[in-house]
Design a protein around this motif. Structure first.
Motif, PDB file in Angstrom:
ATOM      1  N   GLY A  45       0.609  -1.333   0.108  1.00  0.00           N
ATOM      2  CA  GLY A  45       0.020   0.170   0.081  1.00  0.00           C
ATOM      3  C   GLY A  45       0.988   1.386   0.005  1.00  0.00           C
ATOM      4  N   LEU A  46       0.734   2.148  -0.932  1.00  0.00           N
ATOM      5  CA  LEU A  46       1.570   3.302  -0.972  1.00  0.00           C
ATOM      6  C   LEU A  46       1.164   4.350  -0.005  1.00  0.00           C
ATOM      7  CD1 LEU A  46       3.475   5.296  -2.767  1.00  0.00           C
ATOM      8  CD2 LEU A  46       1.374   5.904  -3.916  1.00  0.00           C
ATOM      9  N   GLN A  47       2.085   4.931   0.785  1.00  0.00           N
ATOM     10  CA  GLN A  47       1.698   5.545   1.994  1.00  0.00           C
ATOM     11  C   GLN A  47       1.808   7.093   1.666  1.00  0.00           C
ATOM     12  OE1 GLN A  47       0.660   4.142   4.541  1.00  0.00           O
ATOM     13  NE2 GLN A  47       0.756   2.263   3.392  1.00  0.00           N
ATOM     14  N   GLU A  48       2.191   7.558   0.836  1.00  0.00           N
ATOM     15  CA  GLU A  48       2.131   8.922   0.480  1.00  0.00           C
ATOM     16  C   GLU A  48       1.583   9.284  -0.973  1.00  0.00           C
ATOM     17  OE1 GLU A  48       5.284  12.329   0.169  1.00  0.00           O
ATOM     18  OE2 GLU A  48       5.167  11.742   2.236  1.00  0.00           O
ATOM     19  N   ALA A  49       0.535   9.946  -1.183  1.00  0.00           N
ATOM     20  CA  ALA A  49      -0.236  10.095  -2.545  1.00  0.00           C
ATOM     21  C   ALA A  49       0.521  11.223  -3.123  1.00  0.00           C
ATOM     22  CB  ALA A  49      -1.503  10.446  -2.375  1.00  0.00           C
ATOM     23  N   GLU A  50       1.396  12.112  -2.477  1.00  0.00           N
ATOM     24  CA  GLU A  50       1.987  13.204  -3.229  1.00  0.00           C
ATOM     25  C   GLU A  50       3.397  12.422  -3.678  1.00  0.00           C
ATOM     26  OE1 GLU A  50       2.139  16.471  -5.337  1.00  0.00           O
ATOM     27  OE2 GLU A  50       0.479  16.317  -3.828  1.00  0.00           O
ATOM     28  N   PHE A  51       3.384  12.315  -5.030  1.00  0.00           N
ATOM     29  CA  PHE A  51       4.642  11.856  -5.725  1.00  0.00           C
ATOM     30  C   PHE A  51       5.587  12.839  -6.358  1.00  0.00           C
ATOM     31  CE2 PHE A  51       6.128   9.486  -9.521  1.00  0.00           C
ATOM     32  CZ  PHE A  51       7.240   8.854  -8.856  1.00  0.00           C
ATOM     33  N   ASP A  52       6.752  12.876  -5.539  1.00  0.00           N
ATOM     34  CA  ASP A  52       7.641  13.840  -5.950  1.00  0.00           C
ATOM     35  C   ASP A  52       8.830  13.151  -6.638  1.00  0.00           C
ATOM     36  OD1 ASP A  52       8.558  12.703  -3.946  1.00  0.00           O
ATOM     37  OD2 ASP A  52       9.107  14.503  -2.731  1.00  0.00           O
ATOM     38  N   GLY A  53       8.795  11.936  -7.116  1.00  0.00           N
ATOM     39  CA  GLY A  53       9.875  10.851  -7.595  1.00  0.00           C
ATOM     40  C   GLY A  53      10.239   9.941  -6.382  1.00  0.00           C
ATOM     41  N   ASP A  54       9.693   9.926  -5.266  1.00  0.00           N
ATOM     42  CA  ASP A  54       9.791   9.049  -4.270  1.00  0.00           C
ATOM     43  C   ASP A  54       8.474   8.557  -3.894  1.00  0.00           C
ATOM     44  OD1 ASP A  54      12.648   9.656  -4.194  1.00  0.00           O
ATOM     45  OD2 ASP A  54      12.358  11.217  -2.605  1.00  0.00           O
ATOM     46  N   LEU A  55       8.426   6.967  -3.679  1.00  0.00           N
ATOM     47  CA  LEU A  55       7.497   6.410  -3.069  1.00  0.00           C
ATOM     48  C   LEU A  55       7.656   5.993  -1.821  1.00  0.00           C
ATOM     49  CD1 LEU A  55       6.676   4.366  -6.151  1.00  0.00           C
ATOM     50  CD2 LEU A  55       5.226   6.174  -5.400  1.00  0.00           C
ATOM     51  N   TRP A  56       6.722   5.878  -0.767  1.00  0.00           N
ATOM     52  CA  TRP A  56       6.975   5.278   0.465  1.00  0.00           C
ATOM     53  C   TRP A  56       6.126   4.232   1.102  1.00  0.00           C
ATOM     54  CZ3 TRP A  56      11.081   7.270   3.259  1.00  0.00           C
ATOM     55  CH2 TRP A  56      11.817   8.442   2.586  1.00  0.00           C
ATOM     56  N   PHE A  57       6.770   3.418   1.658  1.00  0.00           N
ATOM     57  CA  PHE A  57       5.852   2.112   2.334  1.00  0.00           C
ATOM     58  C   PHE A  57       6.544   1.858   3.569  1.00  0.00           C
ATOM     59  CE2 PHE A  57       6.693   1.732  -2.219  1.00  0.00           C
ATOM     60  CZ  PHE A  57       5.410   1.536  -2.697  1.00  0.00           C
ATOM     61  N   PHE A  58       5.657   1.304   4.434  1.00  0.00           N
ATOM     62  CA  PHE A  58       6.148   0.667   5.670  1.00  0.00           C
ATOM     63  C   PHE A  58       6.392  -0.610   5.532  1.00  0.00           C
ATOM     64  CE2 PHE A  58       3.686   4.586   7.408  1.00  0.00           C
ATOM     65  CZ  PHE A  58       4.613   4.851   8.435  1.00  0.00           C
ATOM     66  N   ALA A  59       7.279  -1.189   6.344  1.00  0.00           N
ATOM     67  CA  ALA A  59       7.853  -2.640   6.229  1.00  0.00           C
ATOM     68  C   ALA A  59       8.253  -3.334   7.673  1.00  0.00           C
ATOM     69  CB  ALA A  59       8.665  -3.030   5.230  1.00  0.00           C
ATOM     70  N   HIS A  60       8.579  -4.410   7.774  1.00  0.00           N
ATOM     71  CA  HIS A  60       9.320  -5.074   8.970  1.00  0.00           C
ATOM     72  C   HIS A  60      10.677  -5.011   8.358  1.00  0.00           C
ATOM     73  CE1 HIS A  60       5.664  -5.927  11.682  1.00  0.00           C
ATOM     74  NE2 HIS A  60       5.008  -6.350  10.298  1.00  0.00           N
ATOM     75  N   ALA A  61      11.638  -4.608   9.229  1.00  0.00           N
ATOM     76  CA  ALA A  61      12.937  -4.702   8.883  1.00  0.00           C
ATOM     77  C   ALA A  61      13.441  -5.976   8.543  1.00  0.00           C
ATOM     78  CB  ALA A  61      13.746  -4.004   9.917  1.00  0.00           C
ATOM     79  N   ASP A  62      12.950  -7.042   9.344  1.00  0.00           N
ATOM     80  CA  ASP A  62      13.457  -8.257   8.918  1.00  0.00           C
ATOM     81  C   ASP A  62      12.810  -9.095   8.001  1.00  0.00           C
ATOM     82  OD1 ASP A  62      11.081  -8.793  10.319  1.00  0.00           O
ATOM     83  OD2 ASP A  62      12.023 -10.160  11.606  1.00  0.00           O
ATOM     84  N   SER A  63      12.079  -8.383   7.214  1.00  0.00           N
ATOM     85  CA  SER A  63      11.258  -8.928   5.988  1.00  0.00           C
ATOM     86  C   SER A  63      12.202  -9.357   4.915  1.00  0.00           C
ATOM     87  CB  SER A  63      10.164  -8.107   5.477  1.00  0.00           C
ATOM     88  OG  SER A  63      10.588  -6.884   5.047  1.00  0.00           O
ATOM     89  N   ALA A  64      11.777 -10.241   3.773  1.00  0.00           N
ATOM     90  CA  ALA A  64      12.536 -10.852   2.989  1.00  0.00           C
ATOM     91  C   ALA A  64      12.802  -9.436   1.940  1.00  0.00           C
ATOM     92  CB  ALA A  64      11.839 -11.780   2.168  1.00  0.00           C
ATOM     93  N   LYS A  65      11.695  -8.833   1.696  1.00  0.00           N
ATOM     94  CA  LYS A  65      11.773  -7.656   0.871  1.00  0.00           C
ATOM     95  C   LYS A  65      12.741  -6.682   1.175  1.00  0.00           C
ATOM     96  CE  LYS A  65       7.645  -5.797   2.630  1.00  0.00           C
ATOM     97  NZ  LYS A  65       6.970  -6.803   3.179  1.00  0.00           N
TER      98      LYS A  65
END
Length: 166
Positions: free
Chosen positions: A41-61
């Motif tokens: 899920g995209l966390q910031e709708a204002e797109f300035d060239g950067d997209l932001w996501f929340f995640a768990h630091a120990d996740s595979a991604k």
């Protein structure tokens, strides 16, 4: 229209399309070289060239991003018959102030302790290029295009395809 205004228009259209879609597929490259995608899920709708996501630091991604930061983020908006593919470079890190600005209460489903969830981090994807397919005529025009193609045997013209550099 200048090349710069055309590029600015393309970036603006990408922003509009991802704002409408909000859910995407983030593709990373595994340590074995295989591409792996998962919904985000995209966390910031204002797109300035950067997209932001929340995640768990120990996740595979996140582990994959640390090894190979090249990623792709793909959006599909079936209601508006639009698709966006963004290539970029990802990095992971927690910035409390940014996390507070981006936080949405719906995220508690994945991060039950909110911003205090152990191992909570942010993924930032900096876009290097984007490509979008847009069918501004809507469902009726798109369906008409498919019907016409079936009758004439010629591929349908269901929208526009443009590339954008960042």
């Amino acid at each position: 229209m200048t090349d710069e205004s055309t590029a600015a228009d393309g970036r603006q259209r990408v922003t509009e399309l991802i704002r409408q879609a909000r859910i995407c597929m983030l593709t990373t490259i595994g340590v074995d070289g295989r591409m792996m995608s998962r919904p985000m899920g995209l966390q910031e709708a204002e797109f300035d060239g950067d997209l932001w996501f929340f995640a768990h630091a120990d996740s595979a991604k996140v582990r994959q991003i640390r090894v190979n930061p090249e990623v792709n983020v793909a959006f599909s908006d079936q209601r508006h018959h639009a698709w966006v593919s963004i290539a970029g470079t990802a990095q992971e890190g927690f910035d409390r102030a940014r996390a507070e600005r981006l936080w949405n209460p719906l995220l508690k489903a994945w991060f039950p302790d909110g911003l205090d969830t152990p191992g909570l981090t942010l993924i930032k994807v900096h876009a290097t290029s984007a490509e979008y397919w847009d069918s501004p005529g809507g469902t009726v025009v798109t369906l008409f295009g498919f019907a016409k193609a079936a009758v004439t045997g010629k591929p349908p013209k269901v929208g526009e395809n443009h590339g954008v550099d960042y």
